[in-house]
Structure formats: C-alpha cells, structure tokens
Design a protein around this motif. Structure first.
Motif, PDB file in Angstrom:
ATOM      1  N   GLN A  42      15.925  -8.508  14.608  1.00 19.78           N
ATOM      2  CA  GLN A  42      16.333  -8.743  15.993  1.00 19.78           C
ATOM      3  C   GLN A  42      16.952  -7.472  16.566  1.00 19.78           C
ATOM      4  OE1 GLN A  42      18.476 -12.503  17.336  1.00 19.78           O
ATOM      5  NE2 GLN A  42      20.174 -11.067  17.401  1.00 19.78           N
ATOM      6  N   ASP A  43      17.763  -6.810  15.748  1.00 18.49           N
ATOM      7  CA  ASP A  43      18.444  -5.586  16.172  1.00 18.49           C
ATOM      8  C   ASP A  43      17.571  -4.341  16.026  1.00 18.49           C
ATOM      9  OD1 ASP A  43      20.696  -7.030  16.773  1.00 18.49           O
ATOM     10  OD2 ASP A  43      21.803  -6.447  14.974  1.00 18.49           O
ATOM     11  N   ILE A  44      16.699  -4.334  15.004  1.00 17.93           N
ATOM     12  CA  ILE A  44      15.847  -3.170  14.727  1.00 17.93           C
ATOM     13  C   ILE A  44      14.401  -3.674  14.659  1.00 17.93           C
ATOM     14  CG2 ILE A  44      15.535  -1.137  13.246  1.00 17.93           C
ATOM     15  CD1 ILE A  44      18.271  -1.841  11.973  1.00 17.93           C
ATOM     16  N   PRO A  45      13.793  -3.957  15.805  1.00 19.05           N
ATOM     17  CA  PRO A  45      12.498  -4.659  15.799  1.00 19.05           C
ATOM     18  C   PRO A  45      11.321  -3.839  15.306  1.00 19.05           C
ATOM     19  CG  PRO A  45      13.162  -4.105  18.041  1.00 19.05           C
ATOM     20  CD  PRO A  45      14.327  -3.791  17.159  1.00 19.05           C
ATOM     21  N   GLN A  46      11.406  -2.529  15.371  1.00 20.45           N
ATOM     22  CA  GLN A  46      10.257  -1.698  15.025  1.00 20.45           C
ATOM     23  C   GLN A  46      10.615  -0.712  13.919  1.00 20.45           C
ATOM     24  OE1 GLN A  46       7.316  -2.344  16.361  1.00 20.45           O
ATOM     25  NE2 GLN A  46       8.194  -3.883  17.736  1.00 20.45           N
ATOM     26  N   GLY A  47       9.579  -0.322  13.159  1.00 19.45           N
ATOM     27  CA  GLY A  47       9.731   0.738  12.168  1.00 19.45           C
ATOM     28  C   GLY A  47       9.936   0.222  10.761  1.00 19.45           C
ATOM     29  N   ARG A  48       9.686   1.075   9.803  1.00 22.84           N
ATOM     30  CA  ARG A  48       9.820   0.715   8.406  1.00 22.84           C
ATOM     31  C   ARG A  48      11.303   0.607   8.034  1.00 22.84           C
ATOM     32  NH1 ARG A  48       4.965   0.775   5.992  1.00 22.84           N
ATOM     33  NH2 ARG A  48       3.317   2.080   6.881  1.00 22.84           N
ATOM     34  N   LEU A  49      11.618  -0.471   7.332  1.00 27.67           N
ATOM     35  CA  LEU A  49      12.983  -0.702   6.856  1.00 27.67           C
ATOM     36  C   LEU A  49      12.918  -1.160   5.413  1.00 27.67           C
ATOM     37  CD1 LEU A  49      14.774  -2.718   9.705  1.00 27.67           C
ATOM     38  CD2 LEU A  49      15.186  -0.338   9.055  1.00 27.67           C
ATOM     39  N   TYR A  50      13.717  -0.529   4.556  1.00 26.42           N
ATOM     40  CA  TYR A  50      13.757  -0.897   3.145  1.00 26.42           C
ATOM     41  C   TYR A  50      15.207  -1.111   2.710  1.00 26.42           C
ATOM     42  CZ  TYR A  50       9.367   1.779   3.562  1.00 26.42           C
ATOM     43  OH  TYR A  50       8.160   2.288   3.982  1.00 26.42           O
ATOM     44  N   SER A  51      15.386  -2.004   1.732  1.00 24.91           N
ATOM     45  CA  SER A  51      16.715  -2.208   1.144  1.00 24.91           C
ATOM     46  C   SER A  51      16.681  -2.111  -0.375  1.00 24.91           C
ATOM     47  CB  SER A  51      17.265  -3.584   1.551  1.00 24.91           C
ATOM     48  OG  SER A  51      16.457  -4.626   1.018  1.00 24.91           O
ATOM     49  N   TRP A  52      15.494  -1.832  -0.932  1.00 27.85           N
ATOM     50  CA  TRP A  52      15.315  -1.765  -2.395  1.00 27.85           C
ATOM     51  C   TRP A  52      14.328  -0.664  -2.730  1.00 27.85           C
ATOM     52  CZ3 TRP A  52      10.840  -2.224  -5.266  1.00 27.85           C
ATOM     53  CH2 TRP A  52      10.983  -2.407  -6.651  1.00 27.85           C
ATOM     54  N   TRP A  53      14.682   0.095  -3.772  1.00 28.44           N
ATOM     55  CA  TRP A  53      13.801   1.128  -4.335  1.00 28.44           C
ATOM     56  C   TRP A  53      13.857   0.995  -5.853  1.00 28.44           C
ATOM     57  CZ3 TRP A  53      16.959   1.666  -0.202  1.00 28.44           C
ATOM     58  CH2 TRP A  53      16.419   2.158   0.981  1.00 28.44           C
ATOM     59  N   SER A  54      12.724   0.955  -6.493  1.00 24.98           N
ATOM     60  CA  SER A  54      12.643   0.687  -7.922  1.00 24.98           C
ATOM     61  C   SER A  54      13.353   1.747  -8.756  1.00 24.98           C
ATOM     62  CB  SER A  54      11.179   0.607  -8.348  1.00 24.98           C
ATOM     63  OG  SER A  54      11.071   0.469  -9.748  1.00 24.98           O
ATOM     64  N   TYR A  55      13.972   1.274  -9.846  1.00 25.62           N
ATOM     65  CA  TYR A  55      14.530   2.195 -10.836  1.00 25.62           C
ATOM     66  C   TYR A  55      13.437   3.027 -11.503  1.00 25.62           C
ATOM     67  CZ  TYR A  55      19.132  -0.195 -10.920  1.00 25.62           C
ATOM     68  OH  TYR A  55      20.361  -0.701 -10.613  1.00 25.62           O
ATOM     69  N   ARG A  56      12.213   2.510 -11.463  1.00 26.12           N
ATOM     70  CA  ARG A  56      11.105   3.189 -12.152  1.00 26.12           C
ATOM     71  C   ARG A  56      10.659   4.452 -11.415  1.00 26.12           C
ATOM     72  NH1 ARG A  56       7.451  -2.259 -13.209  1.00 26.12           N
ATOM     73  NH2 ARG A  56       8.978  -3.373 -14.504  1.00 26.12           N
ATOM     74  N   SER A  57      11.026   4.574 -10.164  1.00 19.54           N
ATOM     75  CA  SER A  57      10.620   5.739  -9.381  1.00 19.54           C
ATOM     76  C   SER A  57      11.465   6.943  -9.772  1.00 19.54           C
ATOM     77  CB  SER A  57      10.786   5.461  -7.885  1.00 19.54           C
ATOM     78  OG  SER A  57      10.446   6.596  -7.133  1.00 19.54           O
TER      79      SER A  57
END
Length: 262
Positions: A195-210
């Motif tokens: 609702q606040d950030i309607p557009q664009g890529r958003l992530y909250s998790w990145w794998s430990y394997r990276s």
C-alpha cells in the motif's frame, strides 16, 4: 494513538539477542513481532528486552524450533494462539492493545524443497496451514486487526528476484500464491507494505547459501504486514531494513516496519 510495529524472523532469539537489542535501541519500534524464536517461552531473554522498555511479552514457544513472540512497550493482552493444521507447532500468537487493535503474529511453515505434497510432507503441511488460516478468518472475520509475520510466500512478481525462475521454487509457486490469496480474501486483509510502496522490487530475505547476498541480490519478500480495511488507511511509513542483513551473524530475514495512527 500512534505506534510503530516491526516484524522480524530472528532465527533464534537467544543466539541473536544482541541483534534484537540493537534494533530496539536504534529503531525503537513500539512493538516488535519475532518469529522462529527457537526456544521455550521461559527462555526468551525478557530481562534484557525489559531493560530497553519492552516490558510486555506475549509468546508461544518450543524447544529448538518455531516460536513466535510479541515484545511491546505498550500494554498488551494475550488473546490466544491457534495450532493451525494441528501440527503441534508454536506458529501463532495474538495480542490486543488497549485501543482494541488485535495483532496476529504468524510463522507459516517454509514447506521444504519440493513443491509437491505427494512427495514432500512439509509442503502439504504448509498448504494445510494456509487453508486453516483461511477457514479461521472466514468463520471469524477480523476487525481492527493487524497480521504480521514470516508467511514464507512472496506473492507478487516483483516480490522475487526472478519471477520465471522461481515459479517452481517453494515460496513462489502458483499454488502457494493462490492459497495465500485465499487467506487475504478471508480477512479482507490489505498488504500495508505494498500500500505504501506499490511499485518496484522489494525483498526481506536473502539465502545464507548466497556467497555475496548483497551483490547477487537474489531476494524474496517473505515477511509481511497486513491490516483489516477498517484500519488500513491509518497505516504509513512502511520500510524494509535491508542493511540489517549485513549485521554480524545475521538472520537471513530483515525487519519490516509500518506505523499506525489510530
């Protein structure tokens, strides 16, 4: 009444007590909802959090796995925790603020690696958990409520680093997205972050394997803040604290924030 709320899969609250304390000190949310605490309730480090002003704690826990907790500067009342899909897991707890707002804190099962319930029991458990959530909120439609947590699903194409590549990867498969959509419908939940950030890529998790999570940036938005329509317009200030992923010995998730003026 204005309050800021955050949700964070901490991946062991005892191991990462110092990181939680750092977040509470630097960001000072009024309420912090934690998932994957990985300890019984009596082993949550309440004393340290209490010294920072978070004297109210509502939680469900178990040894070594799962676990959800709500830490609050504001008075909260424990209003229950459901055993969704009858797994015997500590994956849900709810608390009510003095203004009548109910906060649901969820840790939805990750679902294993194979997106087929016939081959993977954990995937079936995940779908059953979501179905139970749907049925629960259809039977008792929520009002003046906020739902947060690690829902372990990135529903939108721009919630993952590569939509086509992840269509057969657990957390972004069409059947999971469909099940999550039914949960949304059951409570008429509004996605506050989007609702606040309607557009664009958003992530909250990145794998430990990276090996280099920041440069590779193969993330997913698995952590969510929702609200019922009667209070969703009171939300603002959504943000995802990406830099937290770079803290020493971090969780693979980062905190998600929103502010409510009610």
């Amino acid at each position: 009444m204005t309050f800021t709320l955050a949700t964070w899969n901490i991946n062991s609250v005892r191991l990462r007590e110092a990181l939680v304390s750092r977040l509470l000190t630097e960001e000072t949310p009024d309420i912090l909802c934690l998932q994957e605490c990985k300890c019984p309730v009596d082993l949550i480090p309440r004393e340290g959090f209490g010294a920072l002003g978070y004297t109210h704690v509502v939680a469900r826990g178990q040894k070594g796995y799962n676990g959800v907790a709500i830490l609050s500067k504001l008075p909260i009342e424990d209003v229950g925790g459901h055993d969704f899909a009858t797994l015997g897991h500590a994956r849900h707890v709810a608390a009510r603020l003095e203004n009548g707002v109910t906060i649901h804190n969820f840790y939805v099962p990750a679902g294993g690696d194979i997106p087929d319930r016939a081959q993977n029991v954990k995937f079936g458990q995940k779908l059953d958990f979501l179905t139970h959530m749907r049925d629960h909120f259809r039977a008792d439609r929520p009002h003046k409520a906020i739902l947060v947590g690690d829902l372990n699903i990135a529903p939108r194409e721009d919630d993952v680093w590569n939509h086509k590549a992840l269509l057969k990867i657990v957390s972004h498969t069409p059947i999971e997205v469909e099940h999550l959509g039914e949960v949304v419908e059951s409570g008429r939940w509004q996605d506050i972050t989007r609702q606040d950030i309607p557009q664009g890529r958003l992530y909250s998790w990145w794998s430990y394997r990276s090996p280099d999570w920041d440069a590779a940036d193969k993330g997913r938005r698995l952590d969510h803040i929702w609200a019922t329509p009667d209070i969703s317009s009171a939300a603002s200030g959504s943000r995802i604290l990406r830099p937290v992923r770079g803290w020493q010995q971090p969780s693979d998730h980062v905190p998600v924030f929103a502010t409510f003026d009610l």
